[in-house]
Design a protein around this motif. Structure first.
Motif, PDB file in Angstrom:
ATOM      1  N   SER A 136      -9.980  -6.925  -0.929  1.00 55.32           N
ATOM      2  CA  SER A 136     -11.290  -6.283  -0.774  1.00 55.32           C
ATOM      3  C   SER A 136     -12.418  -7.304  -0.937  1.00 55.32           C
ATOM      4  CB  SER A 136     -11.443  -5.142  -1.776  1.00 55.32           C
ATOM      5  OG  SER A 136     -11.430  -5.631  -3.115  1.00 55.32           O
ATOM      6  N   LEU A 137     -12.267  -8.226  -1.889  1.00 57.01           N
ATOM      7  CA  LEU A 137     -13.284  -9.271  -2.066  1.00 57.01           C
ATOM      8  C   LEU A 137     -13.334 -10.186  -0.846  1.00 57.01           C
ATOM      9  CD1 LEU A 137     -12.693 -10.203  -5.829  1.00 57.01           C
ATOM     10  CD2 LEU A 137     -14.608  -8.908  -4.848  1.00 57.01           C
ATOM     11  N   ARG A 138     -12.165 -10.563  -0.342  1.00 50.66           N
ATOM     12  CA  ARG A 138     -12.137 -11.419   0.844  1.00 50.66           C
ATOM     13  C   ARG A 138     -12.716 -10.700   2.066  1.00 50.66           C
ATOM     14  NH1 ARG A 138      -6.108 -14.216   0.336  1.00 50.66           N
ATOM     15  NH2 ARG A 138      -6.720 -15.903  -1.093  1.00 50.66           N
ATOM     16  N   TYR A 139     -12.370  -9.432   2.215  1.00 47.11           N
ATOM     17  CA  TYR A 139     -12.865  -8.667   3.361  1.00 47.11           C
ATOM     18  C   TYR A 139     -14.376  -8.493   3.284  1.00 47.11           C
ATOM     19  CZ  TYR A 139     -13.533  -4.690   6.499  1.00 47.11           C
ATOM     20  OH  TYR A 139     -13.968  -3.858   7.493  1.00 47.11           O
ATOM     21  N   LEU A 161     -15.727 -17.231  14.837  1.00 50.40           N
ATOM     22  CA  LEU A 161     -14.332 -17.650  14.899  1.00 50.40           C
ATOM     23  C   LEU A 161     -14.097 -18.924  14.090  1.00 50.40           C
ATOM     24  CD1 LEU A 161     -13.646 -16.935  18.678  1.00 50.40           C
ATOM     25  CD2 LEU A 161     -12.744 -15.673  16.717  1.00 50.40           C
ATOM     26  N   ALA A 162     -15.100 -19.806  14.056  1.00 55.73           N
ATOM     27  CA  ALA A 162     -14.967 -21.027  13.262  1.00 55.73           C
ATOM     28  C   ALA A 162     -14.955 -20.709  11.765  1.00 55.73           C
ATOM     29  CB  ALA A 162     -16.112 -21.985  13.593  1.00 55.73           C
ATOM     30  N   PRO A 192      -9.892 -21.292   4.880  1.00 55.51           N
ATOM     31  CA  PRO A 192      -8.697 -20.843   4.157  1.00 55.51           C
ATOM     32  C   PRO A 192      -8.984 -19.859   3.021  1.00 55.51           C
ATOM     33  CG  PRO A 192      -8.628 -23.220   4.514  1.00 55.51           C
ATOM     34  CD  PRO A 192      -9.997 -22.761   4.907  1.00 55.51           C
ATOM     35  N   ALA A 193     -10.163 -19.942   2.416  1.00 54.50           N
ATOM     36  CA  ALA A 193     -10.469 -19.069   1.278  1.00 54.50           C
ATOM     37  C   ALA A 193     -10.468 -17.595   1.671  1.00 54.50           C
ATOM     38  CB  ALA A 193     -11.820 -19.444   0.674  1.00 54.50           C
ATOM     39  N   LEU A 194     -10.697 -17.292   2.950  1.00 48.30           N
ATOM     40  CA  LEU A 194     -10.714 -15.902   3.400  1.00 48.30           C
ATOM     41  C   LEU A 194      -9.311 -15.359   3.669  1.00 48.30           C
ATOM     42  CD1 LEU A 194     -13.761 -16.001   5.842  1.00 48.30           C
ATOM     43  CD2 LEU A 194     -13.695 -15.113   3.504  1.00 48.30           C
ATOM     44  N   VAL A 221     -14.345 -11.883  10.144  1.00 50.95           N
ATOM     45  CA  VAL A 221     -15.688 -12.453  10.321  1.00 50.95           C
ATOM     46  C   VAL A 221     -16.178 -12.198  11.743  1.00 50.95           C
ATOM     47  CG1 VAL A 221     -17.066 -14.564  10.273  1.00 50.95           C
ATOM     48  CG2 VAL A 221     -15.265 -14.212   8.568  1.00 50.95           C
ATOM     49  N   ALA A 222     -15.356 -12.567  12.728  1.00 46.54           N
ATOM     50  CA  ALA A 222     -15.740 -12.362  14.122  1.00 46.54           C
ATOM     51  C   ALA A 222     -15.816 -10.879  14.460  1.00 46.54           C
ATOM     52  CB  ALA A 222     -14.751 -13.075  15.038  1.00 46.54           C
TER      53      ALA A 222
END
Length: 402
Positions: A86-89, A122-123, A128-130, A137-138
């Protein structure tokens, strides 16, 4: 006229119903894949519904689907993973929306800006942290750009973009709360399942080997079969390791651990010792089968010392008994199992000494690489060390944490 059994459609429907009923019975009967799947579906449905109520009826959001989508997306197998993902999202969505806001206000909602949004999104998603949420992101950027392009004023653009982040935050929050409070996933037993699968593979292989050693039936075909079976255990080992990590991870931030009679990470040290012993033992048995197979190819079935093979058969039989007990390790009966393991380990130690001392007294060519005796003696010692260590660890935790 249709037969008494009904047409193909009726038969297929009846078969589907029977399978569904059996699946439901398994889900009700015992904890397992079916019950975990059912709970995940029901909890995801509850989280999505609550998120929709908040976003659509309470906030009257223009894009309310973001909230239930987010709630379902982070409904992971463990509470820890739900929090982490959830934090990454949320970070991925915030990055995508913020990028659209920056580039949109600088370049406007035209085709060149969209291409730049796609490129940058996309970049960033490769960061990697995500982790697995990098692609979001995109995805968030594309939805945010569509919202930005349809807005008619600067204030509306800012409001709509901010609302996306708010809806994602609401969805993630509801998903985590539901996962924590409604039957939080507790995969504690999957560590035992992994141990049981490795134990079964080891017991079955060794139980095929020691009778043949005892009877002197070491033909080339039999040894090749043993070697093939030993080399196919890599997948089982990987699955057992994954199950152990999931079980250990399921304790993190899980309120159900407070309801358990035994708590703490010490129990997983005991399970980890058993799993490691079984894993390394399978590798060592694989080395043993390779030596026997190569010996058969070179020696054409000639054996130099009958007493040595008989002693080794006794040792492997003792190990099979230990591995069988380890495969049924259970926290509720560990005290009794540890006493049984102590007795079996003593017997295996006696057999191990018989093998090593007998090889030395018989003057077997232990240093000859073309004969298996040296490898057999070395693997005998290593296997005994592994099982003795696992037995000692379980005895130490008997009546304590496990």
């Amino acid at each position: 006229m249709a037969g008494e059994g009904g047409g193909p459609r009726e038969v297929a429907a009846q078969g589907w119903f029977d399978r569904a009923w059996q699946w439901w019975q398994r889900a009700r009967g015992v904890p397992g894949y079916e019950r975990h799947t059912l709970l995940l579906v029901l909890k995801s449905t509850l989280a999505a519904t609550l998120a929709w109520v908040v976003s659509y009826y309470v906030l009257d959001a223009s894009s309310p689907a973001f909230a239930p989508f987010s709630a379902v997306l982070i409904m992971q197998v463990t509470v820890y993973q739900s929090l982490l993902q959830s934090l990454r999202y949320l970070a991925a969505v915030a990055a995508g929306v913020a990028m659209v806001a920056a580039l949109g206000f600088l370049g406007g909602p035209d085709l060149l800006t969209f291409a730049l949004v796609a490129l940058v999104g996309l970049a960033i998603g490769r960061w990697p942290a995500l982790g697995v949420q990098g692609s979001q992101v995109a995805t968030a950027a594309f939805f945010a750009f569509a919202t930005y392009a349809s807005a008619t004023s600067g204030t509306e653009k800012v409001t709509q973009l901010g609302q996306i982040i708010l809806l994602v935050l609401i969805g993630c929050g509801i998903g985590v709360v539901v996962n924590v409070t409604v039957a939080p996933p507790m995969r504690y037993r999957s560590a035992e399942y992994g141990i049981r699968s490795l134990s079964t593979a080891l017991v079955e292989l060794v139980s095929d080997m020691y009778p043949a050693l005892r009877e002197g039936e070491l033909d080339e075909e039999r040894c090749r079969h043993w070697r093939s079976r030993a080399e196919q255990t890599g997948g089982l080992i990987a699955q057992a390791r994954d199950g152990f990590r999931t079980a250990e991870e399921s304790l993190y931030y899980n309120p159900r651990r407070l309801l358990r009679r035994h708590r703490g990470r010490a129990s997983f040290e005991g399970y980890g010792a058993v799993l490691g012993a079984l894993e390394r033992s399978l590798y060592q048995v694989a080395s043993l089968t390779r030596s026997l197979h190569q010996w058969q190819e070179d020696e054409e079935g000639r054996h130099d010392d009958r007493a040595f093979l008989l002693g080794y058969a006794d040792f492997l039989e003792a190990l099979a008994q230990i591995a069988q007990v380890l495969g049924t390790v259970d926290e509720d009966s560990l005290a009794e199992q540890s006493r049984q393991l102590r007795r079996l380990a003593d017997e295996a130690q006696r057999c191990c000494r018989t093998v090593t001392d007998g090889a030395s007294r018989a003057g077997l060519p232990l240093a000859d690489p073309t004969r298996p005796y040296g490898v057999l003696v070395v693997e005998c010692t290593r296997l005994m060390e592994e099982f003795q260590h696992a037995s000692d660890v379980l005895q130490r935790y008997a009546g304590q944490e496990l």
